[in-house]
Design an enzyme around this catalytic site. Structure first.
Site, PDB file in Angstrom:
ATOM      1  N   CYS A   6      -3.626  -0.972  -2.168  1.00  0.00           N
ATOM      2  CA  CYS A   6      -3.860   0.453  -2.411  1.00  0.00           C
ATOM      3  C   CYS A   6      -4.797   0.645  -3.615  1.00  0.00           C
ATOM      4  CB  CYS A   6      -2.503   1.094  -2.700  1.00  0.00           C
ATOM      5  SG  CYS A   6      -2.581   2.831  -3.070  1.00  0.00           S
ATOM      6  N   HIS A  32      -8.044   3.880   3.478  1.00  0.00           N
ATOM      7  CA  HIS A  32      -8.291   4.534   4.762  1.00  0.00           C
ATOM      8  C   HIS A  32      -9.768   4.518   5.165  1.00  0.00           C
ATOM      9  CE1 HIS A  32      -4.300   6.055   4.150  1.00  0.00           C
ATOM     10  NE2 HIS A  32      -4.336   6.806   5.236  1.00  0.00           N
ATOM     11  N   CYS A  75     -10.900   3.548  -1.010  1.00  0.00           N
ATOM     12  CA  CYS A  75      -9.588   3.995  -0.526  1.00  0.00           C
ATOM     13  C   CYS A  75      -9.318   3.214   0.750  1.00  0.00           C
ATOM     14  CB  CYS A  75      -9.623   5.499  -0.234  1.00  0.00           C
ATOM     15  SG  CYS A  75      -8.122   6.100   0.574  1.00  0.00           S
ATOM     16  N   ASP A 119       0.858  -1.188   0.000  1.00  0.00           N
ATOM     17  CA  ASP A 119       0.000   0.000   0.000  1.00  0.00           C
ATOM     18  C   ASP A 119       0.895   1.239   0.000  1.00  0.00           C
ATOM     19  OD1 ASP A 119      -2.383   1.551   0.268  1.00  0.00           O
ATOM     20  OD2 ASP A 119      -1.929   1.812   2.381  1.00  0.00           O
ATOM     21  N   SER A 120       0.274   2.390  -0.256  1.00  0.00           N
ATOM     22  CA  SER A 120       1.012   3.644  -0.189  1.00  0.00           C
ATOM     23  C   SER A 120       1.392   4.006   1.249  1.00  0.00           C
ATOM     24  CB  SER A 120       0.171   4.772  -0.783  1.00  0.00           C
ATOM     25  OG  SER A 120      -1.029   4.903  -0.052  1.00  0.00           O
ATOM     26  N   GLU A 162      -5.702   9.847   9.049  1.00  0.00           N
ATOM     27  CA  GLU A 162      -4.308   9.939   9.503  1.00  0.00           C
ATOM     28  C   GLU A 162      -4.228  10.681  10.844  1.00  0.00           C
ATOM     29  OE1 GLU A 162      -1.034   9.513   7.544  1.00  0.00           O
ATOM     30  OE2 GLU A 162      -2.259   7.923   6.674  1.00  0.00           O
TER      31      GLU A 162
HETATM   32  N1  DGL Z   1      -3.740   3.662  -0.231  1.00  0.00           N
HETATM   33  C1  DGL Z   1      -4.270   4.872  -0.804  1.00  0.00           C
HETATM   34  C2  DGL Z   1      -5.564   4.511  -1.553  1.00  0.00           C
HETATM   35  O1  DGL Z   1      -6.211   3.523  -1.247  1.00  0.00           O
HETATM   36  C3  DGL Z   1      -4.456   5.884   0.302  1.00  0.00           C
HETATM   37  C4  DGL Z   1      -4.440   7.298  -0.087  1.00  0.00           C
HETATM   38  C5  DGL Z   1      -3.210   7.818  -0.838  1.00  0.00           C
HETATM   39  O2  DGL Z   1      -2.140   7.198  -0.867  1.00  0.00           O
HETATM   40  O3  DGL Z   1      -3.355   8.917  -1.396  1.00  0.00           O
HETATM   41  O4  DGL Z   1      -5.931   5.174  -2.465  1.00  0.00           O
END
Ligand code: DGL
Length: 265
Positions: A73, A186, A184, A10-11, A152
């Site tokens: 992600c 989050h 997303c 993931d990011s 966050e």
């Molecule tokens: N993991 C990213 C997503 O699901 C989280 C938000 C991001 O990195 O901008 O899109």
């Protein structure tokens, strides 16, 4: 029986929601999780950059001998999944297909809502996937970028989050959306706040959906690791407070620690 690990990336921290869902459903699988906290967020970056980051992480996971990769992600799934599937000879799945499939199965009124990052929404990936599965489905989408920052910040059950939910979702709701894809990583953490404002909105958690898909694929390809207690290795490119906090929320403080790992670009 195949005890090679699953690779999940993931990011940043959000993919821990996916990691947790997979862990809960498949406790005997070994897992390597990588969160790219140093280069977070992906949602505001160009598609080319997200593809490059996703390739670098996939190279790392492949070098660790994983049996399958889960792109947790949404932004990476939207931008890079097709490229990764073409370039690597192992099963690679992303959250978008799983979320779209669940939405099509559950949508009662012929309309599905999608919220995600700007990059995910602009890519049109959910719309394409839903139309591939259900050509007549009406899809309404919008980005909900502030939800990422609210998560966050830890403002998960908070008045400001409920206000943001109203601001982002009221129009969709008034337009008839009753099934909403949380597109997303989050957003599943905000399920309670969203449900407080819109109690009859069906919230589709892509983490839970992809965990089911992983289970099906492992069975079909005879890749399951039956019996035993799966290990989790957690890595992040920067050991931020947020990832430490969420790791404790999901996996407690007695399990594996998060280690710092910077993937060469
Ligand atoms: N993991 C990213 C997503 O699901 C989280 C938000 C991001 O990195 O901008 O899109």
């Amino acid at each position: 029986m195949d005890d090679r690990p699953l690779g999940i990336f993931d990011s940043g921290v959000g993919g821990l929601t996916v990691c947790k869902a997979i862990r809960d459903l498949l406790p005997s699988e070994n897992i390597i999780y990588f969160g790219d906290t140093l280069r977070f967020p992906y949602g505001t970056r160009s598609i080319d950059t997200v593809i490059r980051y996703s390739r670098e992480i996939t190279d790392y996971l492949a070098s660790r001998g994983v049996k399958m990769i889960v792109v947790a992600c949404n932004t990476s799934s939207a931008a890079a999944l097709e490229v990764l599937k073409k370039d690597y000879p192992l099963p690679i799945i992303g959250v978008i297909e799983a979320g779209a499939r669940a939405a099509c199965a559950r949508a009662s009124g012929g309309t599905v809502g999608v919220i995600g990052t700007r990059a995910t929404v602009n890519s049109g990936s959910y719309v394409r996937e839903i139309h591939r599965l259900s050509p007549g489905m009406n899809v309404v989408q919008r980005h909900a970028t502030i939800f990422v920052s609210l998560t966050e910040e830890g403002w998960i059950d908070d008045e400001i989050t409920r206000l943001a939910a109203r601001r982002y979702l009221q129009e969709m709701y008034d337009g008839g959306v009753r099934n909403l894809i949380l597109g997303c990583t989050h957003f599943p953490l905000l399920k309670k706040a969203i449900a407080d404002v819109f109690p009859d909105l069906d919230l589709i958690d892509t983490g839970i959906e992809i965990a089911r898909e992983v289970s099906t694929i492992l069975k079909e390809k005879s890749l399951e690791n039956r019996g035993g207690h799966g290990d989790i290795e957690l890595y992040a490119s920067d050991l931020t407070d947020t990832i430490q906090r969420l790791k404790s929320v999901f996996f407690g403080d007695n399990g594996s620690e998060i280690k710092k790992l910077v993937i060469p670009g």
